[in-house]
Design an enzyme around this catalytic site. Structure first.
Site, PDB file in Angstrom:
ATOM      1  N   CYS A 125       0.790  -1.228   0.000  1.00  0.00           N
ATOM      2  CA  CYS A 125       0.000   0.000   0.000  1.00  0.00           C
ATOM      3  C   CYS A 125       0.812   1.262   0.000  1.00  0.00           C
ATOM      4  O   CYS A 125       0.263   2.346  -0.143  1.00  0.00           O
ATOM      5  CB  CYS A 125      -0.921   0.016   1.222  1.00  0.00           C
ATOM      6  SG  CYS A 125      -0.026   0.157   2.789  1.00  0.00           S
ATOM      7  N   GLY A 126       2.126   1.194   0.197  1.00  0.00           N
ATOM      8  CA  GLY A 126       2.883   2.429   0.290  1.00  0.00           C
ATOM      9  C   GLY A 126       2.756   3.028   1.667  1.00  0.00           C
ATOM     10  O   GLY A 126       2.621   2.328   2.652  1.00  0.00           O
TER      11      GLY A 126
END
Length: 284
Positions: A125-126
């Site tokens: 997801c970062g």
């Protein structure tokens, strides 16, 4: 470091081969490596730098990853803001060198650990857990809207194949994302692979920072997955006027591209594409 891939034993099940008595076969398989990288940042002097972020990444180009992360998060502005950056041994045995220690140049403010910005990241997801969109809408120092880049559509449609052809680790694992920086005429400048889309982009940006190539005016950044808000922000922070993805963008990615004056292309597959923002840069 040579740790981007690893071999593991698997049980291969093929129901189509059951008639030949080979429905189950044990064999080795090549996997993409995923390990944590801790980024420590602080001024020069005695004592350890403070941990700022932990990201799950594929080992390799770790210094570029750390520097690119600091740039795209707005914590540094150029390579001159970094005094030194080095890989350090972690606590594991044997040492895996899963720590990057970044010493900031004199006069560069030390990042504050703001509770509204949770810098723990994952390969999926970062940067996750930030308190609000305002906290992540870091303003770029580059006027991307003024970039006169023009790219023929026939050049754009060839880029995914060029990116794929350069993905050496993907050929062995099938499990790595890629980010590639291209010129306006389709020449591949640099490519980076990682289990995380955001890490691949940060590795490209970090390379550009070290090479003193910012802003990346007149270039195209192609990512192998979808175009998220975060990837659009990272492209903007590096001065990229055109971000293209082989999959879909998000609504926030489109809104940010429009705000920045970027061109955002999604579903770049075969000979088709969707242009979600900045269509004036795509020519026939």
């Amino acid at each position: 470091m040579g740790r981007a891939t690893d071999r593991r034993g698997v049980l291969r099940i093929d129901l189509d081969a059951a008639a030949d008595g080979r429905a189950q076969v044990r064999r080795p398989d090549t996997l993409a490596v995923e390990e944590p990288l801790e980024i420590r940042v602080g001024p020069a002097g005695p004592g350890r730098r403070r941990p700022l972020a932990v990201t799950m990444r594929t080992p390799g180009d770790d210094l570029d990853l750390a520097i690119g992360f600091l740039l795209t998060e707005g914590l540094i502005r150029s390579t001159d803001d970094v005094h030194t950056a080095q890989l350090c041994a972690g606590a594991e045995t044997p040492n895996t060198y899963n720590v990057v220690d970044v010493v900031l140049a004199p006069g560069v403010p030390e990042p504050s650990v703001d509770p509204s910005r949770n810098f723990y990241t994952t390969s999926a997801c970062g940067v996750c857990g930030k308190a609000s969109i305002d906290a992540v809408r870091t303003r770029s120092q580059f006027a991307v809207a003024d970039d006169p880049l023009a790219v023929p559509a026939k050049v754009l449609v060839d880029l995914p194949d060029r990116l794929r052809a350069a993905q050496r680790a993907f050929d062995r694992t099938g499990g790595l994302h890629a980010a590639g920086l291209f010129t306006a005429d389709g020449e591949l400048v640099v490519l980076r692979e990682d289990v995380g889309r955001h890490n691949a982009v940060d590795k490209v940006v970090g390379w550009a920072v070290r090479e003193r190539r910012l802003p990346l005016a007149g270039h195209v950044l192609l990512v192998s997955g979808r175009a998220s808000f975060e990837l659009t922000q990272k492209a903007w922070m590096a001065g990229v006027p055109l971000l293209a993805a082989v999959s879909a963008p998000s609504t926030l990615a489109v809104e940010l591209a429009e705000e920045a004056g970027m061109t955002l292309v999604g579903f770049l597959r075969g000979r088709t594409m969707n242009v979600y923002a900045g269509a004036q840069r795509i020519t026939e």
